[in-house]
Scaffold this active site. Structure first.
Site, PDB file in Angstrom:
ATOM      1  N   CYS A  98       0.863  -1.187   0.000  1.00  0.00           N
ATOM      2  CA  CYS A  98       0.000   0.000   0.000  1.00  0.00           C
ATOM      3  C   CYS A  98       0.897   1.233   0.000  1.00  0.00           C
ATOM      4  O   CYS A  98       1.737   1.398   0.866  1.00  0.00           O
ATOM      5  CB  CYS A  98      -0.891  -0.027   1.238  1.00  0.00           C
ATOM      6  N   CYS A 102      -3.296   7.628  -1.787  1.00  0.00           N
ATOM      7  CA  CYS A 102      -4.633   7.719  -2.390  1.00  0.00           C
ATOM      8  C   CYS A 102      -5.661   8.245  -1.404  1.00  0.00           C
ATOM      9  O   CYS A 102      -6.666   8.838  -1.821  1.00  0.00           O
ATOM     10  CB  CYS A 102      -5.101   6.351  -2.856  1.00  0.00           C
ATOM     11  N   THR A 189      -3.868   4.710   7.492  1.00  0.00           N
ATOM     12  CA  THR A 189      -2.846   4.321   6.517  1.00  0.00           C
ATOM     13  C   THR A 189      -2.057   5.537   6.071  1.00  0.00           C
ATOM     14  O   THR A 189      -2.641   6.520   5.628  1.00  0.00           O
ATOM     15  CB  THR A 189      -3.555   3.696   5.293  1.00  0.00           C
ATOM     16  N   GLU A 256      -0.187   1.200   9.497  1.00  0.00           N
ATOM     17  CA  GLU A 256      -1.410   1.800  10.022  1.00  0.00           C
ATOM     18  C   GLU A 256      -1.119   2.305  11.436  1.00  0.00           C
ATOM     19  O   GLU A 256      -0.359   1.674  12.166  1.00  0.00           O
ATOM     20  CB  GLU A 256      -2.558   0.783  10.077  1.00  0.00           C
ATOM     21  N   HIS A 291     -12.699   5.640  -2.694  1.00  0.00           N
ATOM     22  CA  HIS A 291     -11.694   4.685  -2.217  1.00  0.00           C
ATOM     23  C   HIS A 291     -12.022   3.258  -2.661  1.00  0.00           C
ATOM     24  O   HIS A 291     -11.134   2.430  -2.818  1.00  0.00           O
ATOM     25  CB  HIS A 291     -11.494   4.787  -0.708  1.00  0.00           C
ATOM     26  N   TYR A 295      -9.397   0.692  -5.032  1.00  0.00           N
ATOM     27  CA  TYR A 295      -8.983  -0.700  -4.840  1.00  0.00           C
ATOM     28  C   TYR A 295      -9.010  -1.494  -6.146  1.00  0.00           C
ATOM     29  O   TYR A 295      -8.358  -2.537  -6.241  1.00  0.00           O
ATOM     30  CB  TYR A 295      -9.878  -1.373  -3.787  1.00  0.00           C
ATOM     31  N   CYS A 298      -5.099  -0.358  -7.059  1.00  0.00           N
ATOM     32  CA  CYS A 298      -3.933  -0.721  -6.236  1.00  0.00           C
ATOM     33  C   CYS A 298      -3.846  -2.214  -5.971  1.00  0.00           C
ATOM     34  O   CYS A 298      -2.780  -2.817  -6.101  1.00  0.00           O
ATOM     35  CB  CYS A 298      -3.931   0.068  -4.925  1.00  0.00           C
ATOM     36  N   GLU A 446      -6.925  -5.634   4.529  1.00  0.00           N
ATOM     37  CA  GLU A 446      -7.286  -4.310   4.022  1.00  0.00           C
ATOM     38  C   GLU A 446      -8.237  -4.425   2.837  1.00  0.00           C
ATOM     39  O   GLU A 446      -9.114  -3.590   2.652  1.00  0.00           O
ATOM     40  CB  GLU A 446      -6.041  -3.506   3.637  1.00  0.00           C
TER      41      GLU A 446
HETATM   42 FE1  SF4 Z   1      -3.346   1.910   0.027  1.00  0.00          FE
HETATM   43 FE2  SF4 Z   1      -4.753   1.014  -2.040  1.00  0.00          FE
HETATM   44 FE3  SF4 Z   1      -5.890   2.675  -0.249  1.00  0.00          FE
HETATM   45 FE4  SF4 Z   1      -4.000   3.528  -1.995  1.00  0.00          FE
HETATM   46  S1  SF4 Z   1      -6.079   2.755  -2.489  1.00  0.00           S
HETATM   47  S2  SF4 Z   1      -4.136   3.998   0.176  1.00  0.00           S
HETATM   48  S3  SF4 Z   1      -2.656   1.764  -2.091  1.00  0.00           S
HETATM   49  S4  SF4 Z   1      -5.145   0.590   0.110  1.00  0.00           S
HETATM   50 FE    FE Z   2      -6.705   1.355   2.074  1.00  0.00          FE
END
Ligand code: SF4
Ligand code: FE
Length: 481
Positions: A98, A102, A189, A256, A291, A295, A298, A446
């Protein structure tokens, strides 16, 4: 924009009040447990400097007309939304972890449009506050975290009904110049690698919850903030003498923290919501939607690395030609690309908000994240199936480096004769890291709980499913009047 080096130097200027393993951390930047997460975050700066990624990693700001890092961009089209997902897949591929930045991007896009609509109805000045704040962020290319999840106490009670009023972050005192807030945000995060944090409410609010309908930004090292690092499976391997093979991913990681606000003062011009309970839900829904889209980028990039590691491991073992092995790699790819398809789909079906920035299709973004709560687990299961037991039973790097045991390990852990045993050990430890070690935090739990647990998406899917229209379609076809 900042270079990677400027970014890392800028973090040295922060005075974070961090605790881990029972002690205060004096040097967060060079802390061996935290550092891999900083390295991941820093890649968001490094790749933006690389001309071959300019189109994905940078954008033109609608606020200033200048070139900015896409992680600070307010999306101006569906093309921007698609590029965001592609950028996240790229970063996942480069870090296998991660990369954290983001959250601030998603918070900014949610707060930008919500403050606009709040001001229109309530006559407040939150949009101006946010635009001023975000222009400063873009101009300095700062890293920003987004803090939503309250610790929540008794899930059966609303914020104002809790036995301890601090279980949801809230305003404890109002002054002519601003507010004091107290509470805690969990699972944050990237907080330690960010210069600022945007705080948002965690759920929709009702009348009576005014003190909890609060959104603002502040520096991450603001007076009154205490941080406690979350531990991760296998984290102390990073502090061992031989810490290259056994950690699996020696350079990158995530983290985290529990963020505690104890009477933190927030000046008026950094406030984006303050008592307008009706708009708390809009902010939550939009942030979560963005968000959930994220995902679809990422986790797919991280999945690419895991699939590649698995394919390499079976080659090293001489098993690559077996038909079931090929089929399992196809299944992993199918699942991973399905997640990507959802990320791209919710982006391509996005639409402008009243403020002008683009919002993803919320139904498709929630379907995307719902799949993310499942498919990475199946991909990880198949990776462990193909990797074999050696992934978790091979001796430590210290034994491999010890002359008394080195030759035995070299000889008996060999697969295909042309492949160095050390390479095989490294690949297997990477699979261990991604499916059970420190990186598994980001890839599995996560995927389950980040951006909201599975049931949160099902509620949104129910709300967005347009069941009335579906029923009417059926009735029309069947001739039901
Ligand atoms: Fe982390 Fe993925 Fe959230 Fe970006 S979108 S902060 S890489 S979990
Ligand atoms: Fe996340």
């Amino acid at each position: 924009m900042m270079t990677k080096e400027q970014y890392i130097e800028s973090l040295r200027g922060l005075n974070l009040n961090l605790y881990r393993f029972g002690k205060k951390v004096e040097n967060v930047v060079d802390d061996p447990i935290v550092r891999p997460s900083l390295n991941s975050f820093a890649e968001t700066y490094a790749l933006a400097e690389d001309p071959q990624y300019e189109d994905l990693m940078t954008a033109t700001s609608n606020l200033t007309g200048k070139k900015v890092n896409r992680f600070t961009h307010l999306h101006q089209s569906t093309d921007d939304l698609i590029k965001k997902v592609k950028m996240q897949r790229l970063l996942g591929q480069k870090t296998a972890a991660c990369f954290q930045r983001c959250v601030g991007m998603d918070a900014a896009n949610a707060v930008y449009s919500t403050t606009y609509e709040t001001d229109k109805e309530c006559g407040t000045k939150y949009y101006d506050n946010f635009v001023k704040f975000w222009t400063m962020i873009q101009e300095n290319d700062y890293g920003v975290d987004g803090a939503m999840t309250d610790v929540k106490g008794d899930r059966g009670l609303s914020p104002s009904q809790q036995a301890d009023p601090d279980l949801f972050l809230h305003v404890v005192e109002r002054t002519p110049d601003g507010v004091y807030v107290t509470g805690a945000k969990a699972h944050q995060t990237g907080y330690l690698n960010s210069h600022y944090v945007i705080v948002m409410p965690t759920i929709s609010m009702r009348e009576g919850d005014e003190d909890y309908a609060i959104s603002f930004a502040c520096p991450t090292d603001e007076k009154g903030i205490t941080l406690i690092l979350g531990r991760q499976s296998c984290d102390t391997r990073k502090t061992e003498e031989f810490n290259s093979i056994d950690v699996g991913n020696p350079t990158y990681g995530g983290h985290e923290v529990l963020v505690i606000f104890d009477r933190v003062f927030i000046p008026n011009d950094m406030i984006f919501l303050n008592g307008e309970t009706k708009f708390a839900g809009m902010m939550v829904e939009r942030f979560a939607g963005y968000h959930r889209q994220s995902y679809g980028g990422c986790k797919v990039g991280v999945g690419d690395v895991l699939i590649g590691a698995t394919a390499t491991a079976v080659e090293m073992a001489g098993a690559a030609k077996a038909s079931h092995v090929k089929d399992k790699l196809i299944e992993m790819t199918h699942l991973n690309e399905t997640l990507y398809a959802c990320g791209i789909a919710c982006s391509s079906q996005g639409a402008p908000t009243d403020a002008g920035n683009y919002l993803i299709d919320l139904l498709l973004a929630n379907v995307c994240k719902q799949n993310v709560t499942r498919f990475p687990y199946e991909i990880a299961r198949l990776a462990q199936d193909l990797a074999g037991g050696l992934m978790v039973t091979q001796p430590s790097e210290a034994d491999y480096r010890n002359p008394e045991t080195h030759d035995y390990i070299e000889k008996y852990l060999k697969g295909v004769s042309s492949v160095p045993t050390e390479d095989r050990m490294r690949i297997l430890r990477l699979i261990e890291n991604m499916t059970m070690g420190t990186a598994a935090v980001g890839y599995l739990p996560e995927s389950m709980h980040g951006a909201g647990s599975p049931q949160a998406q099902r509620i949104m899917i129910a709300r967005q499913s347009n069941m009335g229209q579906k029923k009417q379609l059926a009735k029309d076809i069947a001739g039901v009047k």
